[in-house]
Design a protein around this motif. Structure first.
Motif, PDB file in Angstrom:
ATOM      1  N   LYS A  87      28.122  30.996 -34.573  1.00 60.97           N
ATOM      2  CA  LYS A  87      27.913  29.860 -34.810  1.00 60.97           C
ATOM      3  C   LYS A  87      27.728  28.262 -33.858  1.00 60.97           C
ATOM      4  O   LYS A  87      26.556  27.847 -33.777  1.00 60.97           O
ATOM      5  CB  LYS A  87      28.087  29.318 -36.336  1.00 60.97           C
ATOM      6  CG  LYS A  87      27.575  28.085 -36.912  1.00 60.97           C
ATOM      7  CD  LYS A  87      28.495  27.871 -37.899  1.00 60.97           C
ATOM      8  CE  LYS A  87      27.844  26.157 -38.735  1.00 60.97           C
ATOM      9  NZ  LYS A  87      28.336  26.055 -39.885  1.00 60.97           N
ATOM     10  N   TYR A 125      25.575  29.070 -31.328  1.00 61.73           N
ATOM     11  CA  TYR A 125      23.754  29.014 -31.827  1.00 61.73           C
ATOM     12  C   TYR A 125      23.750  26.679 -31.617  1.00 61.73           C
ATOM     13  O   TYR A 125      23.063  26.623 -31.369  1.00 61.73           O
ATOM     14  CB  TYR A 125      23.368  29.285 -32.979  1.00 61.73           C
ATOM     15  CG  TYR A 125      23.521  30.633 -33.567  1.00 61.73           C
ATOM     16  CD1 TYR A 125      23.388  31.329 -31.723  1.00 61.73           C
ATOM     17  CD2 TYR A 125      23.159  31.136 -34.239  1.00 61.73           C
ATOM     18  CE1 TYR A 125      23.116  33.055 -32.037  1.00 61.73           C
ATOM     19  CE2 TYR A 125      22.918  32.748 -34.678  1.00 61.73           C
ATOM     20  CZ  TYR A 125      22.993  33.364 -33.246  1.00 61.73           C
ATOM     21  OH  TYR A 125      23.139  34.046 -33.024  1.00 61.73           O
ATOM     22  N   ASP A 146      19.346  29.752 -34.776  1.00 66.37           N
ATOM     23  CA  ASP A 146      19.814  28.820 -36.228  1.00 66.37           C
ATOM     24  C   ASP A 146      21.110  29.023 -36.247  1.00 66.37           C
ATOM     25  O   ASP A 146      21.162  29.646 -36.980  1.00 66.37           O
ATOM     26  CB  ASP A 146      18.332  28.939 -37.022  1.00 66.37           C
ATOM     27  CG  ASP A 146      18.469  28.596 -38.506  1.00 66.37           C
ATOM     28  OD1 ASP A 146      19.168  27.323 -37.789  1.00 66.37           O
ATOM     29  OD2 ASP A 146      17.904  27.942 -39.293  1.00 66.37           O
ATOM     30  N   SER A 186      22.237  27.440 -39.287  1.00 68.99           N
ATOM     31  CA  SER A 186      22.083  27.768 -40.853  1.00 68.99           C
ATOM     32  C   SER A 186      22.302  29.313 -41.246  1.00 68.99           C
ATOM     33  O   SER A 186      22.209  29.401 -42.259  1.00 68.99           O
ATOM     34  CB  SER A 186      20.950  26.796 -41.091  1.00 68.99           C
ATOM     35  OG  SER A 186      19.933  27.119 -40.843  1.00 68.99           O
ATOM     36  N   SER A 187      21.607  29.470 -40.808  1.00 74.00           N
ATOM     37  CA  SER A 187      21.190  31.354 -41.255  1.00 74.00           C
ATOM     38  C   SER A 187      22.201  31.742 -40.907  1.00 74.00           C
ATOM     39  O   SER A 187      22.383  32.801 -41.658  1.00 74.00           O
ATOM     40  CB  SER A 187      19.809  32.048 -39.890  1.00 74.00           C
ATOM     41  OG  SER A 187      20.935  32.388 -38.731  1.00 74.00           O
TER      42      SER A 187
END
Length: 569
Positions: free
Chosen positions: A384, A387, A395, A397-398
């Protein structure tokens, strides 16, 4: 030695010899093929044998005894040994049998070529000889004809009756035959010279060259056989170091067998944590006998008779039943000893020691699962961060749903670990308490005292017939009772406990200890409190009398709406 000079006239024998050489090479190749087939079948049978005796259970179910582990180690080494036999077969098939068959085909083609050249040279020499022989015969024939014509001419020339024309004709014929004989002679001489030249060339150049090629071919065949003999042995010798390691592994596995460790594993696997049963009491059947002083005997009056009330009479049938149930350690187990309760999450159906081990094992498994979830969470957080720093890669948030799911799993696993650790602490606390009480028993054991069939302690035999004083909880199986007035208040409650089930007595129980309840075989009782892991269940008779009975002596049926109902059979 050279075949060309020594064996110039042995073409047919060399033909047979070279054919025998190729046949011998193919025979050796067939031997190698059968040998590698034996190796392959041997390796296959060894692998099948290993597969047959390898454990088919999961690793958790495999025995941990050193003798078993050593045997499995020997099977693994034997499987590796079978692999080396396969290597031997592969080496023989590729470097020996395959090479021999290919070389045999090449030898056949080369031998055919050399023999064809030899036969062609022999045919050409035969042709030259026929031409020379034909010219010779023609010359001989012409000479004879010339001699005849000469005789005819001389006869006519000396005959006075012969005409001149006849003489001239005979003379011309004589000259013609003589000329033809001279020509045949010249032709014969030329053919003879040519044949002699070709014959010299045949036996001094052509045949020696062909025989030399056949000799080289045969020598290469012999060298090839020697090389394949060596390769045949090398295929076996190359695997000897690995086979030696396999055998050393088997010896090491045999040395790893430890009888003391196996005995320790047996103890750890089957130790229940319970204490052994106590001594059997002396049951005096002469209490009701009264003898007169005039007989010189001592009157033995039971305590109940002296007090004006008859004492309880021991039940011989119950005594025998109780004795029979206690001897199962050295004989056939009674039915109740082989019926197990269903598996539950806290392993409460197991003996204390086994329950502790299973709980500890489960805690270790949950900790491993928790560590995996934590590693996955850390990896997702790192991804995360990447990203967020580099949006083109993905992404951030994915990843949040997966991170949330992982955190949820971690919380569930922590909850499970805490629950199992609580159960483990409970078991370890009970074991410690039991050990302390057992130590106290060893210091305060009374000769007249005894343990009940369930392991509870009873004072002297005169107390066995007293009406029990109810306690709040029965003594632990296998340990003496605490202070007899410690729990007197529990059964003095005004409100009786609700009924949560019922039970049927599988065996009679005399209830000799304070706080226990007397029951007869097949008697039906009400359950008012479940077994809390100490081996006792609180029950109530239909008359309203309450007390504790051994859980293993009854068949319990809990009400459906009762939480945590368990049936012991």
């Amino acid at each position: 030695m050279s075949w060309g000079t020594e064996l110039w006239d042995q073409f047919e024998n060399l033909d047979k010899h070279t054919q025998w050489g190729i046949d011998f090479l193919e025979r050796y190749a067939k031997f190698v093929k059968e040998r590698l087939d034996i190796e392959q079948n041997y390796a296959k049978q060894l692998r099948n044998l290993v597969k047959k005796y390898c454990p088919k259970r999961s690793k958790d179910d495999e025995p941990r005894f050193t003798s078993c582990l050593s045997f499995y180690g020997i099977l693994n080494e034997l499987n590796d040994y079978a692999g080396q036999r396969e290597v031997v077969a592969e080496e023989m098939g590729h470097k020996v049998y395959g090479a021999l068959m290919k070389y045999s085909q090449d030898l056949k083609a080369e031998r055919k070529h050399h023999l064809q050249e030899g036969r062609k040279a022999q045919q050409y020499l035969d042709h030259c000889w026929k031409q020379m022989d034909n010219s010779k015969k023609k010359f001989e024939r012409e000479c004879k004809e010339a001699e005849k014509s000469q005789v005819t001419y001389e006869r006519l020339d000396n005959d006075i009756n012969a005409t001149k024309s006849e003489v001239e004709k005979a003379k011309a014929q004589f000259y013609l035959r003589t000329h033809m004989a001279d020509e045949s002679k010249n032709e014969y001489a030329a053919q003879l010279q040519n044949f002699n030249a070709e014959q010299w060339k045949h036996f001094n150049n052509t045949i020696p060259h062909i025989f030399k090629n056949l000799q080289d071919m045969d020598q290469r065949r012999t060298v090839k056989l020697g090389e394949t003999y060596r390769s045949f042995a090398e295929a076996e010798r190359r695997v000897i170091p690995i086979i030696s390691k396999c055998l050393e592994g088997m010896v090491s596995a045999a040395k790893a067998v430890d009888e003391r460790k196996d005995s320790t594993i047996v103890v750890e696997s089957f130790k229940s944590g319970f204490d052994p049963p106590g001594d059997f009491p002396f049951e005096d059947f002469s209490q009701n006998l009264s003898r007169t002083g005039s007989d010189g005997t001592i009157t033995n009056t039971p305590k109940g008779d002296r007090d004006g009330a008859p004492g309880p009479r021991p039940d011989p049938k119950h005594t025998m039943s109780k004795t029979k149930n206690k001897l199962w350690l050295f004989g056939k187990k009674p039915k109740w000893s082989v019926k197990m309760a269903p598996s539950v999450e806290d392993f409460s159906h197991l003996p204390p020691e086994q329950r502790r081990k299973r709980l500890q094992q489960r805690i270790d498994e949950l900790n491993k699962e928790l560590q995996k979830e934590m590693d996955q969470r850390d990896a997702l957080n790192k991804m995360k961060d990447v990203y967020e720093k580099t949006p083109q890669m993905g992404d951030p948030s994915s990843l949040q749903p997966k991170i949330s799911e992982t955190i949820c799993n971690m919380e569930k696993l922590r909850s499970e670990i805490h629950k199992h650790e609580t159960w483990l602490s409970e078991v370890e606390g009970k074991q410690s308490s039991r050990e302390r009480r057992h130590s106290a028993d060893n210091h305060h054991h009374t000769p007249q005292g005894r343990e009940s069939p369930e392991g509870s302690y009873t004072e002297d035999t005169s107390q066995e017939h007293h009406t029990p004083h109810y306690h709040s909880s029965p003594p632990q199986p296998g340990h003496p009772s605490a202070d007899p007035h410690e729990f007197d208040d529990e059964f003095d409650d005004d409100d009786p406990l609700p009924v949560i089930g019922h039970c049927k007595a599988l065996y009679s129980f005399d209830g000799q200890n304070e706080g226990t309840l007397v029951m007869a075989e097949d008697e039906v009782l009400y359950i008012i409190e479940e077994d809390k892991g100490d081996g006792w269940t609180r029950a109530r008779k239909q008359s309203g009398e309450e007390g504790y009975v051994p859980t293993t002596y009854v068949e319990i049926t809990m009400e459906k709406n009762c939480k945590g109902a368990v049936t012991y059979i």
